[in-house]
Design a protein around this motif. Structure first.
Motif, PDB file in Angstrom:
ATOM      1  N   GLU A  24     -41.293 -58.056 -46.462  1.00  0.00           N
ATOM      2  CA  GLU A  24     -43.208 -58.178 -46.562  1.00  0.00           C
ATOM      3  C   GLU A  24     -43.320 -56.768 -47.291  1.00  0.00           C
ATOM      4  N   ALA A  25     -42.803 -55.504 -47.607  1.00  0.00           N
ATOM      5  CA  ALA A  25     -43.554 -54.631 -48.043  1.00  0.00           C
ATOM      6  C   ALA A  25     -43.099 -54.248 -49.613  1.00  0.00           C
ATOM      7  N   THR A  26     -41.482 -55.690 -50.295  1.00  0.00           N
ATOM      8  CA  THR A  26     -40.930 -55.685 -51.025  1.00  0.00           C
ATOM      9  C   THR A  26     -40.988 -57.189 -51.529  1.00  0.00           C
ATOM     10  N   ASN A  27     -41.688 -57.865 -51.256  1.00  0.00           N
ATOM     11  CA  ASN A  27     -42.006 -59.044 -51.758  1.00  0.00           C
ATOM     12  C   ASN A  27     -42.173 -59.767 -53.091  1.00  0.00           C
ATOM     13  N   ALA A  28     -41.368 -60.349 -53.953  1.00  0.00           N
ATOM     14  CA  ALA A  28     -41.508 -60.214 -55.330  1.00  0.00           C
ATOM     15  C   ALA A  28     -42.834 -60.947 -55.197  1.00  0.00           C
ATOM     16  N   ALA A  29     -43.139 -62.181 -55.307  1.00  0.00           N
ATOM     17  CA  ALA A  29     -44.415 -62.663 -56.062  1.00  0.00           C
ATOM     18  C   ALA A  29     -45.690 -61.919 -55.150  1.00  0.00           C
ATOM     19  N   ASN A  30     -45.133 -61.851 -53.459  1.00  0.00           N
ATOM     20  CA  ASN A  30     -46.510 -61.037 -52.521  1.00  0.00           C
ATOM     21  C   ASN A  30     -45.852 -60.154 -51.990  1.00  0.00           C
ATOM     22  N   PRO A  31     -45.926 -58.605 -52.410  1.00  0.00           N
ATOM     23  CA  PRO A  31     -45.585 -58.127 -51.399  1.00  0.00           C
ATOM     24  C   PRO A  31     -46.865 -57.230 -51.032  1.00  0.00           C
ATOM     25  N   ASP A  32     -46.560 -56.707 -50.371  1.00  0.00           N
ATOM     26  CA  ASP A  32     -47.734 -56.341 -49.153  1.00  0.00           C
ATOM     27  C   ASP A  32     -47.452 -54.935 -49.250  1.00  0.00           C
ATOM     28  N   ARG A  33     -47.856 -54.009 -50.616  1.00  0.00           N
ATOM     29  CA  ARG A  33     -47.508 -52.517 -51.080  1.00  0.00           C
ATOM     30  C   ARG A  33     -48.665 -51.538 -49.851  1.00  0.00           C
ATOM     31  N   THR A  34     -49.519 -52.133 -48.949  1.00  0.00           N
ATOM     32  CA  THR A  34     -50.528 -51.075 -48.449  1.00  0.00           C
ATOM     33  C   THR A  34     -49.701 -51.489 -46.643  1.00  0.00           C
TER      34      THR A  34
ATOM     35  N   ASP B 165     -53.339 -57.920 -57.730  1.00  0.00           N
ATOM     36  CA  ASP B 165     -52.935 -58.812 -56.186  1.00  0.00           C
ATOM     37  C   ASP B 165     -51.663 -59.516 -56.735  1.00  0.00           C
ATOM     38  N   VAL B 166     -52.041 -59.757 -55.517  1.00  0.00           N
ATOM     39  CA  VAL B 166     -51.422 -61.107 -55.338  1.00  0.00           C
ATOM     40  C   VAL B 166     -50.841 -62.086 -55.861  1.00  0.00           C
ATOM     41  N   THR B 167     -49.616 -63.130 -56.164  1.00  0.00           N
ATOM     42  CA  THR B 167     -50.371 -64.170 -56.092  1.00  0.00           C
ATOM     43  C   THR B 167     -50.778 -65.610 -55.086  1.00  0.00           C
ATOM     44  N   ASP B 168     -50.105 -65.420 -53.514  1.00  0.00           N
ATOM     45  CA  ASP B 168     -50.723 -66.188 -52.992  1.00  0.00           C
ATOM     46  C   ASP B 168     -52.180 -65.469 -52.266  1.00  0.00           C
ATOM     47  N   LYS B 169     -53.436 -66.409 -52.457  1.00  0.00           N
ATOM     48  CA  LYS B 169     -54.039 -65.814 -52.066  1.00  0.00           C
ATOM     49  C   LYS B 169     -55.259 -65.831 -50.976  1.00  0.00           C
ATOM     50  N   THR B 170     -54.214 -66.501 -50.132  1.00  0.00           N
ATOM     51  CA  THR B 170     -54.214 -66.852 -49.105  1.00  0.00           C
ATOM     52  C   THR B 170     -53.773 -65.530 -47.929  1.00  0.00           C
TER      53      THR B 170
ATOM     54  N   PHE C  19     -53.617 -59.492 -46.191  1.00  0.00           N
ATOM     55  CA  PHE C  19     -53.847 -58.532 -46.787  1.00  0.00           C
ATOM     56  C   PHE C  19     -54.298 -57.748 -47.596  1.00  0.00           C
ATOM     57  N   ARG C  20     -54.903 -59.249 -48.332  1.00  0.00           N
ATOM     58  CA  ARG C  20     -55.525 -59.044 -49.819  1.00  0.00           C
ATOM     59  C   ARG C  20     -56.947 -57.557 -49.413  1.00  0.00           C
ATOM     60  N   LEU C  21     -56.643 -57.723 -50.332  1.00  0.00           N
ATOM     61  CA  LEU C  21     -58.619 -56.712 -50.687  1.00  0.00           C
ATOM     62  C   LEU C  21     -58.840 -56.005 -49.574  1.00  0.00           C
ATOM     63  N   GLN C  22     -57.685 -54.973 -49.521  1.00  0.00           N
ATOM     64  CA  GLN C  22     -58.118 -54.012 -48.337  1.00  0.00           C
ATOM     65  C   GLN C  22     -57.679 -52.005 -48.499  1.00  0.00           C
ATOM     66  N   ILE C  23     -58.074 -51.818 -48.147  1.00  0.00           N
ATOM     67  CA  ILE C  23     -58.220 -49.958 -48.223  1.00  0.00           C
ATOM     68  C   ILE C  23     -57.835 -49.906 -47.140  1.00  0.00           C
ATOM     69  N   PRO C  24     -56.504 -49.212 -46.511  1.00  0.00           N
ATOM     70  CA  PRO C  24     -55.728 -48.543 -46.121  1.00  0.00           C
ATOM     71  C   PRO C  24     -56.435 -47.270 -45.647  1.00  0.00           C
ATOM     72  N   MET C  25     -57.100 -47.155 -44.608  1.00  0.00           N
ATOM     73  CA  MET C  25     -57.937 -45.854 -43.880  1.00  0.00           C
ATOM     74  C   MET C  25     -57.264 -45.093 -43.094  1.00  0.00           C
ATOM     75  N   LEU C  26     -57.072 -45.846 -41.920  1.00  0.00           N
ATOM     76  CA  LEU C  26     -56.462 -45.234 -40.384  1.00  0.00           C
ATOM     77  C   LEU C  26     -55.200 -45.986 -40.690  1.00  0.00           C
ATOM     78  N   LYS C  27     -53.607 -45.608 -40.249  1.00  0.00           N
ATOM     79  CA  LYS C  27     -52.914 -45.916 -39.961  1.00  0.00           C
ATOM     80  C   LYS C  27     -51.447 -45.461 -39.156  1.00  0.00           C
ATOM     81  N   LEU C  28     -50.045 -45.869 -38.217  1.00  0.00           N
ATOM     82  CA  LEU C  28     -49.612 -45.950 -38.176  1.00  0.00           C
ATOM     83  C   LEU C  28     -48.634 -44.945 -38.393  1.00  0.00           C
TER      84      LEU C  28
END
Lengths: 481, 1127
Positions: free
Chosen positions: A282-292, A366-371, A374-383
């Motif tokens: 998921e983190a490195t997905n070519a079309a829709n990477p979850d970079r955060t 932005d990623v290709t899949d608009k659904t 995880f889109r449109l989020q800025i990480p604030m506090l994380k694991l």
């Protein structure tokens, strides 16, 4: 009779005029929304409450300056050359016009948001009964935590180097909406107030659905009203407050306390599947990477303008005087020349357009899949921060290395040597982990690092001290203090 | 002395006793005169008829004569036609005999003293009426000194016939020969004369004890005799105003009253579309930091009342001056307190002409004005000077380290320009946007009607073009008033529709033209206007090694279809009812409704040079703003007035009023137009990206309850008390109502000491104190206000707090102390008024920035106070006052001075001071100083050795570097004294007036010196500058120069060097007029009067300050003529 008729009419009109005066002057502005109107319905209360989050995601706060802009420049994350328009900020010339304007913008917006929180807390009590006590507690818990977080970040920016001078004057603390200025308090008093607020917040957030359903799902609690029961990961929830508390404790030097809280959070994530490590695919997905690494975030800000900011700051078409991008060699050094790091590849790429030869920042692209949730989020506090705190505060270095190895494993890296120095490794991970999230400068300031790598040159360091770490209060504040 | 109970009882019984006495007297009189006299007995005397017989009436008389001692008086042959009388034998009473002798309907008879019986024929009743016939009556009306009185109203009682005396006091009127004439004239006692069939009636009118006694003051709420009031009030008749200005009331008032000040606006000059800034007796509020909205007026502007209802400054400026009947200026608390929370800045009460009864009367006025721009204040360089200035400033020096090749290119530019200059190019750009401004106005009015029902209709149309081409302000108005009066009830309705079309000049700011360098021709060699002044039309690419002037040719944009225009439409209807309960109590009620709509559109053509670098779809802008203001006001009141024992005069007025104003505005921006199109929104590519339509709406309400008591003892001691409770939505929720009041005392010394009326006519001292308010401040300051955040997130929309309430905000209150003296001597040949005042406005409402950490900015707070003090004088003396020959010559002087002082602010205004320091403002707010003080660092001038400026520090040291901490007061922008000297001459129909304003003691920041002599940055060197930048700047060591070295392009800080004295004398108004009346040719043309006036306004100015006036729009001199026709 006729005469009397006139008299009666006259008296009637006078009394009518006099009697209607009190109502006559009750005028409601038509193009503005008054508090009494707002707090008359549940939706109104929610709107005011959500207004706090919209303010948090404004450009002056976590929407830009406190995550990807000013604080990252201060941490030398980007190559800000002498001709870059942010040069004075990158050289810590706080008296110059641009930094002055930026910093006073941050200060003013932060305290306006604090005022909004305080006002909310006051008004929701004044208009008790509009929403149930249970819901009110949840909203109040969030508002108190927001107030604490902002005060804490103002302390981290404008306060003294805590490690050196915790008793030095820092920032004022407001826990009520007032129109007279509160005194500037010593840093340790601010920390005490922040911690008190966080504890108060935790006590109000005990029924937080995030503990039972996770970050997106809707719980059946709170009448199933999605404002309270769903998308908790984008709110100042119970776990987020815990993380913040760990962060504050560590900043104030309370390693034991920080360790306890961080381990509590880690233990919680191990006890259920709500906050898994983000899988490699998921983190490195070519079309829709979850970079955060969104599944690991306890709290991320929902920001519908995020992708415009990405364009404004990091787009490869920007010229060298405006783009925020590090020198390639500096970036390579941060990732220790290791391209396998999940944090590097999808987030840092040599752009196809724009003629840039260095890698530019794609974390908020932005990623290709608009659904995608995880889109449109800025990480604030994380694991990952909890693991870093746990590592840093571990009483035994081996435990620290273990925490670091867990994190490294989930970023595609190999285990550290058993002989590795925990503190050094933690610093390296802070550099990699929080790019565009605004934590590195505060880390440097917390450990009072005497030098940091210079962003505008391939080699060399900037000497850091109170002049760099302690930002001056803006004129709009000191003129009145 | 012992007081007996019986005395008191007697006192209370007095009324009863008087009643008994009255009854007794009535009965007594009835007894005396009511009983018939003794002659009744004689009528009952009987005559004896000895036998039945038929006799003539004459014979009957003989019988009576014989048997009684009566004699008869009657016309001979009177009874010839009558039938004979049949007499029966017996006794009959004399009167019965007479009644029987002739039909009583045709004759009557009466018994008179001396035993005479008078017999008269009774004329037929119809004949009686027809016998009284209408005749033409002529005559002369004079005063006690046999001087003719012009303008006396002559009226036939009970009819509609009216006439007026002409200049020779002559009148002609048609009246029944047994009618009654009524003569009335202000200042004289009315005279009632029976015609008695006389064709010639000359009348001497007796003056009322004092002429001014008849002058009444209309405060918009009450009408009272001027003699009896204690406030500072001046009244101007419409005629007086029209003699000073044909333009508008504001321009006239400033020449007529010392306390009515129109502030010069150096930026907008004489732009016809910009409203003047007006103050009466100085300021009560700080202007720079007010909490205001688009709809709120200047917080120092007086309240304007038009025919009893508040109106806007725009309406007053656009009001046809020919419609004005009178203007009353109320200046102090005693006179303005009845306006409560709106009264602090004084009140201007305007009354328009009321319908007068009589036959239909027409009047027509034509005004024509010519405005000429005053360009004499511009001292710009000519082409030769300009180029040399550029060279000396180093404009053609490529810089250290430049290659010779680069320097060569720069030299080339210089040499080309020099060649042009030598060729004789020396363009005078200033006259390009200038034209002669022409105003042409028509106003027509006609009215008349009976005593019961009257009407008046008036219309006006005026076109006005300013001195900059294309700048226009055209106005029209239509007004109708109807009055119906029946017994104790009267109705009045007045409606007013008006509009204005405004156009801003397509030539833009005049400054652009002052900046154009004279060595550029207007057109290139082919006569084409190029986009750039250097003859090119393409923008130069960036990063050009040669920095040359590539300035835009200002003429290029002029001929594009850009525009900036607006139009107003106003409708007002006022309706009033009066009911007189009895002769002492009058009740009134009125309601006014009005709506004002303004549409403003601005279009900038896509071909305008400002869009040269924009992409095609972003060239050209269109902006439209729609503003609507609706308001209503209603009031209800009553007045009781009475005079007790001939000496105690008492007036009591109560009035309740309420008003509401609802203002809305909506504006949109369009962007992107295809090249060459007209400014029509259909052609736009779209809305402004991310643009939000601007929208505003507000609702303001206020109520007042006013009580006013006026008491005068024997016209000697005067007392006024006014109290108003005002409530308004503007103030804090906790402070909705606030009280205002005024108490005044007056003493008519001339009445007190019975002064000789030939020497002193009026000598009155008055003093009053009160508290007044200002509503032109603060909006919804008492509410916490939220606004939608422009962004949304996953949870939807959100509200942010946009204003924190100050629920305790109090309205500004002004404590006003006013002293005055009115003097009239030598039968009003000398009149004078002196006034002194002190006003303290406390607390001020100031929008203060708090510490940023509070999160609150511009928080409206009650803090500090502003004290204004001043003096004013107005004196008039008529050297010649010969009413018989209608020859009057008088000289007048008026003067005002005043200043203010701040206090109680401590450090609250430091944010304002900081903000001011960052701009070129010299105004600072410190306790103890005046808000008119000019603050700057003292300058010791230019060091002759270095050409740098030397400053004086507070500690006495000198320095080259300016430190703002060394600022001290270096001047004051208020005049020590300003006023008008005037003279008026009238001889027969001819009249002349001259008004000259003087002003001294004020200092000004000379912005021309600051911006156009020094402070010429490198980028501005190529703009044309003041010639002193070339002639008066330091060039060589040792030179004593006023201005720093010519080559210095760095910014000069403001120092005392730029503050200069501004003493001036200016011609405000000069007039020549002639009026024809009573001429044969007028009558032939069917006219009653014909007059014309020639007027010049602002026709000269001599000033100690050599500064540019009118930066964006030049000031102008106005010459007008007006024609006045009545028929």
């Amino acid at each position: 009779m006729k005469k009397h008729l006139y008299k009666i009419t006259f008296l009637f009109l006078v009394s009518l005029a006099a009697g209607s005066c009190s109502d006559f002057l009750e005028v409601v502005p038509q193009d503005q929304i008054l508090e009494s109107q707002t707090y008359s319905s549940e939706a109104g209360v929610q709107n005011v409450h959500n207004g706090l989050y919209l303010q948090l995601s404004s450009r002056s706060l976590y929407g830009q300056q406190l995550t990807m802009d000013a604080v990252e420049i201060l941490a030398q994350q980007y190559n800000i050359s002498g001709t870059h328009y942010q040069a004075s900020m990158a050289t810590y010339a706080y008296a110059e016009k641009t930094p002055k304007a930026t910093l006073s913008g941050i200060w003013e917006k932060a305290y306006t948001t604090i005022l909004s929180s305080n006002k909310f807390l006051e008004s929701i009590d004044e208009h008790a009964g509009v929403i149930s006590v249970e819901k009110a507690n949840l909203l109040k818990g969030e508002a108190i935590a927001i107030r604490a977080m902002l005060h804490f970040d103002m302390l981290r920016l404008f306060g003294p180097i805590y490690k050196v001078a915790p008793g030095d004057p820092s920032v004022p603390y407001y826990d009520k909406p007032v129109t007279t200025s509160n005194p500037i308090l010593p840093a340790k008093e601010v920390v005490a107030k922040v911690l008190a607020d966080l504890d108060l917040s935790l006590s109000l957030l005990t029924k937080d659905p995030i503990l039972t359903v996770g970050k997106y799902a809707a719980s059946s609690a709170f009448d199933g009203n999605p404002y309270y029961a769903a998308n908790r990961g984008q709110r100042m929830n119970y776990l987020a407050v815990k993380c913040l508390k760990a962060r504050v404790l560590l900043y104030s030097g309370d390693k034991v306390g920080a360790s306890t809280v961080a381990n509590e959070v880690i233990a919680f994530t191990k006890s259920n599947q709500f906050f898994p490590w983000t899988p490699f695919l998921e983190a490195t997905n070519a079309a829709n990477p979850d970079r955060t690494f969104s599944s690991e975030n306890f709290f991320s800000l929902s920001d519908y303008t995020l992708y415009t900011k990405q364009k404004d700051l990091f787009d490869s078409s920007l010229d060298d005087f405006t783009i925020y991008a590090p020198l390639l060699s500096r970036l390579t050094a941060v990732f220790e020349s290791n391209d396998n790091d999940y944090r590097s590849l999808p987030s840092w790429k040599i752009p196809i357009v724009g003629g840039k030869t260095q890698k530019t920042f794609f974390k908020y692209e932005d990623v290709t899949d608009k659904t995608k949730l995880f889109r449109l989020q800025i990480p604030m506090l994380k694991l990952s921060e909890m693991y870093l705190i746990a590592a840093e505060t571990a009483p035994v270095p081996a435990d620290g290395i273990a925490f670091l190895n867990t994190l490294r494993f989930n970023r595609g890296l190999t285990n550290l040597a058993a002989t590795a120095v925990v503190a050094t490794e933690v610093t390296k991970e802070y550099k990699k982990e929080f790019m565009g999230e605004g934590q590195l400068f505060f880390y440097y300031k917390r450990i009072n690092s005497a030098t940091i790598p210079l962003g505008s040159a391939a080699s060399g360091n900037v000497t850091m001290g109170p002049l760099q770490y302690v930002l001056p209060l803006p004129d709009s504040e000191i003129n009145f203090q | 002395m012992k007081f007996k109970l019986t005395d008191a009882l007697f006192y209370f019984r007095k009324g009863l006793i008087i009643n008994i006495m009255r009854t007794f007297i009535f009965l007594f009189c009835t007894a005396i005169f009511g009983f018939s006299p003794a002659n009744l007995f004689s009528q009952n005397v009987k005559v004896v008829i000895n036998a039945d017989k038929t006799v003539t009436v004459d014979e009957v008389f003989d019988i009576i004569k014989q048997q009684t001692n009566y004699t008869f008086i009657y016309q001979e042959d009177l009874f010839k036609k009558l039938p004979k009388v049949h007499l029966k034998k017996g006794k009959i009473r004399v009167n019965e005999l007479l009644q029987a002798s002739f039909p009583s309907k045709d004759f009557n008879f009466s018994f008179t003293n001396g035993n005479t019986i008078l017999v008269k024929e009774i004329p037929a009743e119809k004949v009686v009426v027809f016998q009284s016939k209408s005749i033409e009556i002529k005559g002369i009306v004079t005063n006690a000194k046999k001087e003719p009185l012009p303008g006396v109203n002559v009226k036939v009682k009970g009819t509609n016939a009216v006439a007026q005396t002409d200049f020779d006091g002559k009148y002609t009127i048609i009246a029944p020969n047994d009618g009654i004439l009524l003569f009335t004239f202000i200042g004289y006692k009315a005279e009632i004369i029976a015609v008695n069939n006389r064709p010639n009636i000359n009348i001497v009118l007796a003056e009322e004890t004092k002429q001014l006694e008849g002058v009444v003051v209309n405060t918009g709420v009450t009408v009272r005799k001027k003699e009896l009031i204690t406030g500072a009030v001046t009244i101007f008749r419409g005629e007086e105003l029209r003699q000073v200005s044909t333009q508008n009331a504001v321009q006239a008032l400033k020449s007529l009253d010392p306390s009515f000040i129109v502030l010069d606006n150096n930026l907008v000059g004489s732009n016809p579309n910009v409203l003047p800034t007006i103050e009466v007796r100085g300021q009560t509020s700080l202007t720079s930091n007010q909490v205001d909205s688009q709809f709120r007026d200047d917080p120092n502007q007086p309240l304007f009342i038009l025919d009893g209802f508040p109106t806007t400054l725009q309406q007053v400026v656009d009001l046809d001056i020919n419609r004005i009947a009178s203007i009353t200026l109320l200046k102090d608390a005693a006179s303005t307190a009845l306006y409560g929370s709106r009264s602090a800045n004084g009140v201007v009460v305007i009354e328009t002409n009321k319908p007068i009864p009589g036959k239909l009367q027409f009047s027509y006025v034509y005004n024509s004005s010519y405005e000429v721009a005053d360009l004499s204040v511009y001292h710009l360089m000519n082409a030769e000077q300009k180029l040399e200035f550029e060279r000396l400033s180093g404009a053609f020096y490529a810089g250290d380290g430049a290659t010779p090749a680069t320097q060569y290119k720069w030299d080339q530019v210089y040499n080309n320009r020099l060649a042009d200059v030598r060729r004789g190019v020396n363009t005078y750009w200033l006259n390009e946007p200038i034209q002669m401004g022409i105003t042409s106005g028509h106003s027509l009015s006609f009215g008349g009607g009976s005593e019961e029902f009257r009407f008046n209709l008036a219309g006006n149309y005026k076109t006005k073009s300013g001195t900059m081409k294309g700048s226009e302000h055209n106005t029209w108005g239509y007004n109708g008033s109807l009055t119906y009066k029946k017994n104790k009830l009267s109705f009045n309705n007045n409606f007013f529709v008006s509009g204005a079309d405004n156009n801003e000049s397509q030539y833009g700011s005049f400054e652009t033209w002052a900046k154009a360098s004279p060595y550029y021709p207007k057109y290139n060699e082919n006569g084409v206007i190029t986009r750039y002044m250097d003859g090119t039309s393409l923008p130069i690419p960036e990063k050009q090694p040669i920095i040359v002037n590539h300035a835009i040719n200002p003429l290029y944009n002029v001929f594009l279809p850009s525009y900036d225009k607006s139009n107003d439409f106003n409708f007002t209807n006022n309706f009033a009812i009066n009911y007189d309960v009895n002769s002492h109590i009058r009740t009134t009620g009125a309601i006014s409704v009005s709506q004002l709509n303004t549409y403003a559109t601005t279009f900038v053509s896509p071909d305008d040079t400002q869009f040269i670098n924009n992409i095609a779809t972003e060239k050209g802008t269109y902006n439209r703003n729609e503003i609507s203001r609706k308001k209503w006001e209603a009031n209800l009141g009553g007045t009781y007035s009475n005079v007790f024992n001939n000496v105690h005069s008492l007036n009591y007025t109560i009035r309740a009023s309420g008003r509401e104003a609802k203002n809305t505005a909506y504006g949109t921006d369009l962007i992107g137009f295809p090249s060459g199109v007209q400014g029509i929104p259909e052609f736009a590519f779209g809305y402004k990206p991310n643009g939000k339509p601007s929208s505003l709406s507000e609702l303001v309400r206020s109520v007042d309850l006013t009580n006013q008591v006026n008491y005068a003892y024997d016209k000697r001691f005067l007392f006024d008390f006014t109290q108003t409770m005002s409530g308004a939505t503007n103030f804090g929720t906790n402070k909705k109502y606030s009280p205002y009041w005024g108490i005044g005392f007056g003493w008519n010394l001339n009445n007190e000491f019975k002064m000789n009326e030939d020497i002193v006519n009026i000598l009155k001292v008055r003093a009053n104190i009160g508290q007044t308010g200002n509503q032109n401040l603060v909006g919804y300051a008492s509410y916490d206000v939220y606004a939608y955040d422009p962004n949304t997130n996953i949870f939807g929309a959100g509200l942010g707090i946009s204003q924190i309430a100050n629920p305790n905000l109090e309205p500004q209150r002004t404590k006003d102390l006013s002293l005055g003296l009115d003097l009239a001597m030598f039968r009003n040949r000398l009149t004078a008024t002196f006034g002194a005042y002190r006003r303290q406005t406390s607390p001020q409402i100031v929008a203060i920035d708090l510490a940023a950490s509070t999160g609150v900015t511009a928080y409206p707070l009650n803090v500090g106070y502003l004290t204004t003090r001043g003096l004013e004088i107005k004196i008039n003396y008529n050297f010649i006052y010969d009413l018989r020959n209608n020859f009057i010559w008088g000289v007048g002087l008026m003067s005002a001075s005043g200043d203010n002082k701040l206090g109680g602010f401590n450090n609250a205004l430091s944010s304002l001071n900081d903000a001011a320091q960052k701009t070129t403002s010299l105004t600072r707010y410190y306790d103890g100083a005046s808000s008119n003080d000019l603050w700057a660092v003292p300058s010791l001038g230019i060091d002759p050795a270095t050409g740098r400026e030397v400053f004086l520090k507070k500690n006495g040291q000198t320095t080259f570097t300016l430190d703002k901490k060394d600022e001290v007061v270096m001047g004051n922008s208020r005049e020590t004294a300003t006023g008008v000297v005037s003279t008026n001459l009238a001889y027969k129909g001819f009249s002349f007036g001259l008004f000259v304003r003087y002003s001294f003691g004020a200092e000004r920041f000379n912005s021309a010196l600051y911006n156009k002599v020094e402070n010429i940055a490198k980028s501005n060197i190529f703009d044309n500058q003041d010639e002193r930048a070339f002639t008066d700047r330091w060039t060589t060591p040792g030179q004593l120069a006023e201005f720093k070295a010519i080559g210095l392009t760095n910014a000069t800080p403001i120092s005392s060097r730029f503050i200069q004295k501004d003493d001036y004398v200016s011609g405000e108004s000069i007039r020549l007029g002639y009026r024809f009346t009573d001429r044969a040719w007028l009558k032939r043309a069917g006219l009653t009067a014909f007059g014309f006036n020639a007027l010049a306004n602002e026709f000269f100015r001599v000033s100690s300050l050599k500064a540019e006036r009118g930066i964006d729009y030049p000031f102008s001199r106005i010459y007008s003529i007006s024609l006045n026709v009545s028929f």
